[in-house]
Write an enzyme that holds these catalytic residues in place. Structure first.
Site, PDB file in Angstrom:
ATOM      1  CG  ASP A  41      -0.211   0.050   2.530  1.00 16.97           C
ATOM      2  OD1 ASP A  41       1.033  -0.075   2.516  1.00 16.97           O
ATOM      3  OD2 ASP A  41      -0.876   0.209   3.563  1.00 16.97           O
ATOM      4  N   GLY A  42       2.173   1.138  -0.138  1.00 15.18           N
ATOM      5  CA  GLY A  42       3.050   2.297  -0.213  1.00 15.18           C
ATOM      6  C   GLY A  42       3.689   2.694   1.095  1.00 15.18           C
ATOM      7  CG  ASP A 173      14.995  35.336  -9.486  1.00 13.05           C
ATOM      8  OD1 ASP A 173      15.884  35.649  -8.660  1.00 13.05           O
ATOM      9  OD2 ASP A 173      14.517  34.195  -9.564  1.00 13.05           O
ATOM     10  CE  LYS A 196      12.273  34.615 -12.444  1.00 15.37           C
ATOM     11  NZ  LYS A 196      12.797  33.264 -12.428  1.00 15.37           N
ATOM     12  NE  ARG A 198       9.374  31.760 -10.902  1.00 10.42           N
ATOM     13  CZ  ARG A 198       9.995  30.886 -11.675  1.00 10.42           C
ATOM     14  NH1 ARG A 198       9.336  30.316 -12.678  1.00 10.42           N
ATOM     15  NH2 ARG A 198      11.261  30.585 -11.488  1.00 10.42           N
ATOM     16  N   GLY A 229      13.103  26.586 -17.619  1.00  7.56           N
ATOM     17  CA  GLY A 229      12.474  27.687 -18.353  1.00  7.56           C
ATOM     18  C   GLY A 229      13.084  29.035 -18.042  1.00  7.56           C
ATOM     19  CB  THR A 230      14.103  30.652 -14.839  1.00  2.00           C
ATOM     20  OG1 THR A 230      12.805  30.665 -14.252  1.00  2.00           O
ATOM     21  CG2 THR A 230      14.860  31.903 -14.406  1.00  2.00           C
TER      22      THR A 230
END
Length: 321
Positions: A41-42, A173, A196, A198, A229-230
């Site tokens: 069950d993890g 940033d 920048k 977001r 991406g940044t």
């Protein structure tokens, strides 16, 4: 002061075994055996395969992806160590998961960096060792000793060996300006800032470049690279403003989704990261260079055991070049 290394144990959980092996080699402390068991069950449990009674125990486990599983492994092992009468428990967590939620940005948000600190302390951890916490104030979330070591000297030493010309250090940033300013001192280089915003999490839109980057070799410095991406948007903007070439450096290579492919296909010359997070074989790309923080952490363990100062370990590597 601990003079008998036979009373010291070093454990590695599942997040970053190669880093633990590097630490073990430097500190000359063999890795002890622990079995991590997952039920159907993890649920997670651990089996300690040797006595830790009266031992000073170090556990290597960044809480990287899957963050929840890796955090739970730390908590469960800590509970087992405490109940097995370990003298002290130090968690070496090079990458501190949930650190990006260090404050409330808007109403009804959690502060999970504080929650994780509470969980570690309640579990029985005596000390935490991290590399480049996302926000320095996270140290104040703990009522136990926490060592937050910088990754920048290791990254700077790599770039200094390349002997790059006309270097400009760039913060991706406004929030990373302090980090970039410190990094720039290693090169006696000027600073530029990417302005920048977001629109939503994991997306960045470059608005402006503050500073002169024309004909410069730019090095963008950040603590975490996630989707990439940044850095990619920043590199495109810097080249558009006349930069000669753009490198990137980050302490923690989270590198989710298709980040490694995006970086490989980008205008970035190279991305340099440390091995606080294990970079799996399928994510390795020619443009991504990984440096090992293991030898420095191995030395740090010995200094902790001998009640010696630690900070100079991480700064001298640049001074030695």
């Amino acid at each position: 002061m601990v003079t008998d290394l036979k009373k010291v144990k070093l454990f590695a959980l599942s997040a970053n075994r190669p880093l633990a092996e590097s630490i073990s080699k430097t500190a000359k402390i063999p890795l002890s055996n622990v079995e991590v068991v997952r039920f159907a069950d993890g649920e997670i449990t651990v089996n300690l395969e040797e006595s830790v009674r009266g031992n000073h125990v170090f556990v290597v486990q960044p809480t990287s992806e899957p963050a929840n599983d890796h955090l739970m492994e730390v908590l469960v092992l800590t509970d087992a160590l405490k109940r097995a009468s370990a003298a002290s428990i130090t968690i070496i967590m090079p990458y501190y998961g949930y650190s990006r939620q260090d404050r409330k940005v808007k109403s009804r948000q959690p502060i999970t960096a504080k929650l994780v600190a509470n969980l570690l302390q309640v579990a029985g951890v005596n000390r935490v060792v991290c590399i480049d916490l996302h926000a320095a104030q996270i140290q104040g979330f703990f009522d136990i000793p926490i060592d937050n070591f910088p990754g920048a000297p290791l990254l700077a030493s790599y770039f200094k060996k390349k002997k790059l010309d006309n270097v400009v250090v760039v913060s991706p940033d406004h929030g990373g300006v302090s980090r970039a300013r410190v990094f720039a001192t290693y090169f006696d280089a000027p600073l530029a800032i990417i302005d920048k915003r977001r629109p939503k999490p994991n997306e960045a839109e470059v608005m402006n470049i503050i500073g002169d980057v024309k004909d410069a070799t730019c090095i963008m410095i950040d603590d975490i690279v996630d989707t990439g991406g940044t850095l990619i948007a920043g590199a495109n903007a810097l080249l558009k403003m006349g930069a000669k070439e753009v490198y990137a450096a980050a302490t923690h290579g989270v590198l989710t989704k298709q980040a490694t492919d995006r970086i490989q296909d980008s205008v970035l010359k190279e991305l340099v990261i440390t091995d606080t997070i294990n970079l799996k074989e399928e994510k390795r790309r020619p443009k991504i260079k990984q440096l090992s923080i293991g030898p420095l952490l191995g030395e740090a363990i010995l200094h902790i055991l001998n009640d010696e100062p630690i900070s100079q370990i991480f700064t001298r590597i640049v001074e030695d070049i």
